[in-house]
Scaffold this active site. Structure first.
Site, PDB file in Angstrom:
ATOM      1  N   GLU A  91       0.832  -1.203   0.000  1.00  0.00           N
ATOM      2  CA  GLU A  91       0.000   0.000   0.000  1.00  0.00           C
ATOM      3  C   GLU A  91       0.870   1.257   0.000  1.00  0.00           C
ATOM      4  O   GLU A  91       1.960   1.265   0.563  1.00  0.00           O
ATOM      5  CB  GLU A  91      -0.913  -0.005   1.226  1.00  0.00           C
ATOM      6  CG  GLU A  91      -1.997  -1.066   1.108  1.00  0.00           C
ATOM      7  CD  GLU A  91      -2.894  -1.187   2.335  1.00  0.00           C
ATOM      8  OE1 GLU A  91      -4.090  -1.435   2.143  1.00  0.00           O
ATOM      9  OE2 GLU A  91      -2.411  -1.035   3.471  1.00  0.00           O
ATOM     10  N   CYS A 107       3.468   8.584   0.986  1.00  0.00           N
ATOM     11  CA  CYS A 107       4.049   7.681   1.979  1.00  0.00           C
ATOM     12  C   CYS A 107       4.212   6.320   1.296  1.00  0.00           C
ATOM     13  O   CYS A 107       3.228   5.711   0.880  1.00  0.00           O
ATOM     14  CB  CYS A 107       3.059   7.631   3.145  1.00  0.00           C
ATOM     15  SG  CYS A 107       3.510   6.488   4.423  1.00  0.00           S
ATOM     16  N   CYS A 114       6.859  -6.674   7.597  1.00  0.00           N
ATOM     17  CA  CYS A 114       8.037  -6.157   8.304  1.00  0.00           C
ATOM     18  C   CYS A 114       8.477  -7.186   9.334  1.00  0.00           C
ATOM     19  O   CYS A 114       7.645  -7.825   9.981  1.00  0.00           O
ATOM     20  CB  CYS A 114       7.703  -4.839   9.001  1.00  0.00           C
ATOM     21  SG  CYS A 114       9.103  -4.129   9.889  1.00  0.00           S
ATOM     22  N   CYS A 118       6.828  -4.635  15.779  1.00  0.00           N
ATOM     23  CA  CYS A 118       6.424  -3.698  16.841  1.00  0.00           C
ATOM     24  C   CYS A 118       4.984  -4.026  17.266  1.00  0.00           C
ATOM     25  O   CYS A 118       4.131  -4.319  16.426  1.00  0.00           O
ATOM     26  CB  CYS A 118       6.529  -2.257  16.359  1.00  0.00           C
ATOM     27  SG  CYS A 118       8.199  -1.811  15.861  1.00  0.00           S
ATOM     28  N   CYS A 121       1.811  -2.168  15.572  1.00  0.00           N
ATOM     29  CA  CYS A 121       1.778  -1.903  14.127  1.00  0.00           C
ATOM     30  C   CYS A 121       1.201  -3.078  13.340  1.00  0.00           C
ATOM     31  O   CYS A 121       1.648  -4.219  13.486  1.00  0.00           O
ATOM     32  CB  CYS A 121       3.208  -1.611  13.679  1.00  0.00           C
ATOM     33  SG  CYS A 121       3.402  -1.467  11.902  1.00  0.00           S
TER      34      CYS A 121
HETATM   35  N1  SAH Z   1       9.474   0.934   9.828  1.00  0.00           N
HETATM   36  C1  SAH Z   1       9.640   2.331   9.851  1.00  0.00           C
HETATM   37  C2  SAH Z   1       8.707   3.065   8.909  1.00  0.00           C
HETATM   38  C3  SAH Z   1       7.277   2.613   8.841  1.00  0.00           C
HETATM   39  S1  SAH Z   1       6.290   2.855  10.260  1.00  0.00           S
HETATM   40  C4  SAH Z   1       9.497   2.858  11.269  1.00  0.00           C
HETATM   41  O1  SAH Z   1       9.050   2.137  12.140  1.00  0.00           O
HETATM   42  O2  SAH Z   1       9.886   4.012  11.471  1.00  0.00           O
HETATM   43  C5  SAH Z   1       5.951   4.589  10.185  1.00  0.00           C
HETATM   44  C6  SAH Z   1       5.563   5.224  11.515  1.00  0.00           C
HETATM   45  O3  SAH Z   1       4.279   4.732  11.952  1.00  0.00           O
HETATM   46  C7  SAH Z   1       6.531   4.916  12.654  1.00  0.00           C
HETATM   47  O4  SAH Z   1       6.928   6.114  13.266  1.00  0.00           O
HETATM   48  C8  SAH Z   1       5.701   4.094  13.629  1.00  0.00           C
HETATM   49  O5  SAH Z   1       6.131   4.310  14.958  1.00  0.00           O
HETATM   50  C9  SAH Z   1       4.305   4.606  13.357  1.00  0.00           C
HETATM   51  N2  SAH Z   1       3.253   3.688  13.759  1.00  0.00           N
HETATM   52  C10 SAH Z   1       3.247   2.351  13.600  1.00  0.00           C
HETATM   53  N3  SAH Z   1       2.093   1.835  14.089  1.00  0.00           N
HETATM   54  C11 SAH Z   1       1.352   2.874  14.560  1.00  0.00           C
HETATM   55  C12 SAH Z   1       0.068   2.987  15.158  1.00  0.00           C
HETATM   56  N4  SAH Z   1      -0.691   1.933  15.360  1.00  0.00           N
HETATM   57  N5  SAH Z   1      -0.355   4.217  15.515  1.00  0.00           N
HETATM   58  C13 SAH Z   1       0.393   5.316  15.266  1.00  0.00           C
HETATM   59  N6  SAH Z   1       1.602   5.273  14.684  1.00  0.00           N
HETATM   60  C14 SAH Z   1       2.095   4.065  14.331  1.00  0.00           C
HETATM   61 FE1  SF4 Z   2       8.041  -2.456  11.095  1.00  0.00          FE
HETATM   62 FE2  SF4 Z   2       7.806  -1.454  13.553  1.00  0.00          FE
HETATM   63 FE3  SF4 Z   2       7.941   0.218  11.450  1.00  0.00          FE
HETATM   64 FE4  SF4 Z   2       5.758  -1.305  11.859  1.00  0.00          FE
HETATM   65  S1  SF4 Z   2       6.513   0.351  13.169  1.00  0.00           S
HETATM   66  S2  SF4 Z   2       6.811  -0.992   9.943  1.00  0.00           S
HETATM   67  S3  SF4 Z   2       6.690  -3.194  12.698  1.00  0.00           S
HETATM   68  S4  SF4 Z   2       9.516  -1.212  12.187  1.00  0.00           S
END
Ligand code: SAH
Ligand code: SF4
Length: 371
Positions: A91, A107, A114, A118, A121
């Site tokens: 996406e 974006c 991934c 986390c 996420c």
């Molecule tokens: N993997 C990279 C980039 C993709 S995630 C990273 O983690 O930085 C992009 C952003 O979305 C990150 O800052 C992450 O902390 C945030 N994010 C992920 N899940 C989220 C959620 N459920 N609510 C709000 N922000 C979220």
């Molecule tokens: Fe991967 Fe964590 Fe970024 Fe989600 S927030 S894309 S799990 S690194």
């Protein structure tokens, strides 16, 4: 077998044209068509001689992402689901810039899923299916760029927020690697894509941000291989104890190492590192957290993006019971940072009604609701 034109390196492309007995400028001409004019086929390259187009059609092909679905949010955000050649999907999210006009931030995804898992996420819950090739990363910008140009003429464009149908200057102004995946876990392809954006498509490095959850050795490498591209770091916690729980990558690269890498990251004048801080009720949103954050950021030119947690799916049972803090608590957290002179902006997530907000991307894959 036909060669995937976009899968060739610059050297391979030059050789390809040499072997066809073509002058070197033809190669440049074709690249210009592909990346400046977003051509989707050799037939669109009207200033190439017809016989060359015919040879190209016989020996090579131009891979394109397959647009499977477009969803429009009430706030003007658009989410695109793209199919890849092997049946996987990703996406990308197009967000109108805050100051309106006809400019958008795209974006983009760097991986299908991934590996970093986390807790908050949706992409992380998929696990890693595979990394994207450089052209699959770059094609998100070309494909959506074409859509942006045609927006106001289409039903999706009518009356869209921030879109001036009388002007013909609609474009993607910024690219952020904040979609699916951890860009620094797909380092080589991300660096090639960054070169496509800056050298072939004409984006300024300052208009591109790479966001990482903290793959420390690669932060140093990024500074070397892609200097001046904006770095965003998803911090999300101020102690190893909490960060270990919500971001398993912290067990490999703890806060001390991460902050050291940030402190040593070369920044040109007036540039800052963006720290993303997703706020979770009762977990990382106390005054003590804010004070610890101030301390962590000391000595780093930074800006903090406070992102209220977006629940990734209403039916997901999360063992950590993650919840979004109240508006009041979010404002209090911000105010502690401001009093210490730390710039902190509350990022209202765009596109949450179509699951396009941060952390909600899963490209239609089923996620395990037990996690
Ligand atoms: N993997 C990279 C980039 C993709 S995630 C990273 O983690 O930085 C992009 C952003 O979305 C990150 O800052 C992450 O902390 C945030 N994010 C992920 N899940 C989220 C959620 N459920 N609510 C709000 N922000 C979220
Ligand atoms: Fe991967 Fe964590 Fe970024 Fe989600 S927030 S894309 S799990 S690194």
């Amino acid at each position: 077998m036909k060669k995937n034109f976009k899968g060739l390196t610059q050297d391979e492309l030059t050789r390809f044209f040499e072997e066809l007995g073509q002058k070197p400028y033809r190669c440049k001409q074709v690249l210009n068509w592909l990346y400046k004019k977003s051509a989707a086929s050799f037939d669109e390259m009207t200033d190439l001689p017809a016989d060359l187009r015919e040879v190209l059609n016989r020996t090579a092909y131009i891979s394109n992402l397959d647009l499977l679905q477009t969803q429009a949010s009430s706030d003007g955000t658009l989410k695109f689901l793209f199919g890849l050649e092997d049946g996987e999907s990703i996406e990308s999210v197009l967000i109108p810039n805050v100051r309106g006009g006809n400019k958008f931030t795209l974006c983009i995804s760097s991986q299908v899923g991934c590996a970093l898992g986390c807790a908050f996420c949706a992409t992380g819950r998929l696990g890693i299916r595979r990394s994207l090739r450089s052209y699959e990363i770059a094609d998100q910008v070309t494909a959506v760029g074409r859509i942006v140009k045609s927006l106001s003429a289409s039903p999706a464009g009518e009356g869209r927020k921030g879109l001036d149908p009388h002007k013909d200057d609609r474009e993607i102004s910024n690219i952020v690697f904040m979609g699916m995946g951890e860009p620094l876990n797909n380092f080589r392809n991300v660096v090639v894509a960054l070169r496509i954006f800056t050298e072939l498509m004409g984006f300024s490095k300052r208009k591109i941000a790479v966001s990482t959850a903290g793959v420390v050795p690669k932060i140093y490498e990024l500074a070397e291989k892609a200097p001046e591209v904006n770095l965003a770091v998803s911090l999300n916690a101020t102690t190893d104890e909490i960060r270990n729980k919500i971001m398993p990558v912290n067990r490999i690269y703890p806060l001390k190492d991460l902050m050291k890498a940030c402190r040593e990251y070369p920044l040109s004048p007036r540039r800052r590192i963006t720290f993303e801080y997703v706020l979770f009720d009762g977990i990382n949103d106390s005054e003590e957290d804010a004070l610890r954050l101030i301390k962590l950021l000391r000595g780093i030119r930074s800006i903090v993006n406070l992102i209220p947690y977006n629940p990734s799916s209403p039916c997901l049972q999360n063992t950590l019971m993650l919840r979004t803090p109240s508006e009041k608590k979010i404002l209090q957290f911000q105010s502690v940072l401001h009093k210490a002179g730390v710039i902190a902006i509350i990022r209202k997530s765009m596109g949450s009604d179509i699951s396009a907000a941060c952390g909600q991307l899963k490209a239609g894959y089923a996620v395990n609701s037990e996690q």
